[in-house]
Design a protein around this motif. Structure first.
Motif, PDB file in Angstrom:
ATOM      1  N   TYR A  61       0.826  -1.213   0.000  1.00  0.00           N
ATOM      2  CA  TYR A  61       0.000   0.000   0.000  1.00  0.00           C
ATOM      3  C   TYR A  61       0.854   1.254   0.000  1.00  0.00           C
ATOM      4  N   ALA A  65       0.670   2.824  -3.606  1.00  0.00           N
ATOM      5  CA  ALA A  65      -0.525   3.668  -3.578  1.00  0.00           C
ATOM      6  C   ALA A  65      -0.293   4.976  -2.833  1.00  0.00           C
ATOM      7  N   PHE A  66      -0.023   4.892  -1.540  1.00  0.00           N
ATOM      8  CA  PHE A  66      -0.017   6.117  -0.746  1.00  0.00           C
ATOM      9  C   PHE A  66       1.119   7.063  -1.120  1.00  0.00           C
ATOM     10  N   ALA A  69       0.738   8.767  -4.572  1.00  0.00           N
ATOM     11  CA  ALA A  69      -0.386   9.708  -4.596  1.00  0.00           C
ATOM     12  C   ALA A  69      -0.098  10.931  -3.739  1.00  0.00           C
ATOM     13  N   ARG A  72       2.016  13.211  -5.681  1.00  0.00           N
ATOM     14  CA  ARG A  72       1.231  13.939  -6.684  1.00  0.00           C
ATOM     15  C   ARG A  72       0.445  15.069  -6.043  1.00  0.00           C
ATOM     16  N   LEU A 111      -6.691  12.554  -2.116  1.00  0.00           N
ATOM     17  CA  LEU A 111      -6.601  11.115  -2.339  1.00  0.00           C
ATOM     18  C   LEU A 111      -7.932  10.570  -2.843  1.00  0.00           C
ATOM     19  N   ASP A 114      -8.254  11.046  -6.534  1.00  0.00           N
ATOM     20  CA  ASP A 114      -7.156  10.491  -7.336  1.00  0.00           C
ATOM     21  C   ASP A 114      -7.529   9.072  -7.759  1.00  0.00           C
ATOM     22  N   TYR A 117      -4.791   6.480  -7.315  1.00  0.00           N
ATOM     23  CA  TYR A 117      -4.666   6.038  -5.923  1.00  0.00           C
ATOM     24  C   TYR A 117      -5.751   5.020  -5.596  1.00  0.00           C
ATOM     25  N   ALA A 121      -4.806   1.400  -4.292  1.00  0.00           N
ATOM     26  CA  ALA A 121      -5.092   1.185  -2.869  1.00  0.00           C
ATOM     27  C   ALA A 121      -6.228   0.207  -2.642  1.00  0.00           C
TER      28      ALA A 121
END
Length: 272
Positions: A61, A65-66, A69, A72, A111, A114, A117, A121
């Protein structure tokens, strides 16, 4: 940050000068430039784990993912560390720098908007009680010191060079004592003594939340444990430090009630 009586500042300035850490004109200009930069706000997430598959799920994750993001969304660089020695193991610390408190508050909304993401996620968001990615989450907010307003990324970051980190939190019995300890670091010369003895800082910050306020937190980095031991021994014997720590009003019993300490290892995906 609270205002300081003139006599407290005079004590700090006098102790720093006596300790041989008076800034050069170049250093003074650099310090003024730093003071003109708005200090970052740091979120320190501590994901507490139990042994088993949690670590792999959390790593996926954070890595996929986190962290992408959050970058960004304008945060970072973002550090991710496991606790190697100290209380809390097994756990993962995630250090997220934000330009401001407003940016911290805005991240959940960014988030949510996104799509990249959301897709990356999905395994984390859909985790079941039988396969959770972590046991619990603690969050602490901090504000960078005025003269150390940004994270300093180690030269070894991303270079696959071995390194360790040391996370330390100092507690005080009153706002005045805590403010004095912050001043010792920020403008009183202690950070300069750190640097010349190989205690390489990553960040210094005043804790805004926590269970034992007032407190401050900082992060150091070293190539390895041997270098850490040498640097702390050199620091402890430094004449400037010995003079600073024995200055009336600046001694540990007067302004510090305890220290928490952890040795951390960076994850392969850490940006710090």
């Amino acid at each position: 940050m609270m205002a300081y009586p003139i006599d407290r500042r005079s004590v700090l300035a006098g102790a720093a000068a006596a300790g041989g850490v008076t800034l050069t004109s170049t250093g003074a200009r650099a310090q003024r430039r730093a003071a003109a930069v708005t200090p970052e706000v740091y979120e320190l997430r501590t994901y507490r784990l139990v042994h088993g598959g949690m670590k792999a799920r959390l790593d996926a994750y954070l890595r996929d993912a986190f962290i992408p993001a959050a970058r960004r969304a304008g945060c970072g660089p973002i550090g991710a560390f496991t606790v190697a020695i100290g209380p809390g193991s097994p756990s993962v610390h995630v250090l997220v720098p934000y330009p401001s408190i407003a940016d911290f508050a805005a991240l959940p909304g960014k988030l949510a908007d996104d799509q990249g993401y959301a897709k990356a996620a999905e395994p984390f968001s859909s985790a079941t009680p039988e396969g959770p990615p972590y046991a619990s989450l603690d969050v602490k907010l901090m504000r960078a010191f005025p003269h150390f307003p940004r994270v300093e990324v180690p030269d070894a970051a991303g270079a696959n060079k071995p390194r360790i980190f040391e996370l330390r939190t100092y507690f005080s019995h009153s706002d005045k004592a805590g403010a004095t300890k912050i001043e010792m670091f920020d403008t009183g010369g202690e950070i300069e003594i750190f640097r010349r003895n190989g205690l390489t800082p990553v960040f210094f910050a005043q804790d805004l939340t926590g269970s034992r306020l007032p407190s401050l937190t900082y992060l150091l980095t070293f190539p390895d444990f041997a270098a850490r031991e040498r640097s702390w021994s050199s620091f402890g014997a430094d004449p400037a430090w010995r003079r600073l720590i024995t200055t009336p009003g600046l001694t540990d019993p007067e302004i510090t009630t305890g220290i928490d300490n952890q040795i951390l290892s960076p994850t392969p995906y850490s940006q710090i």
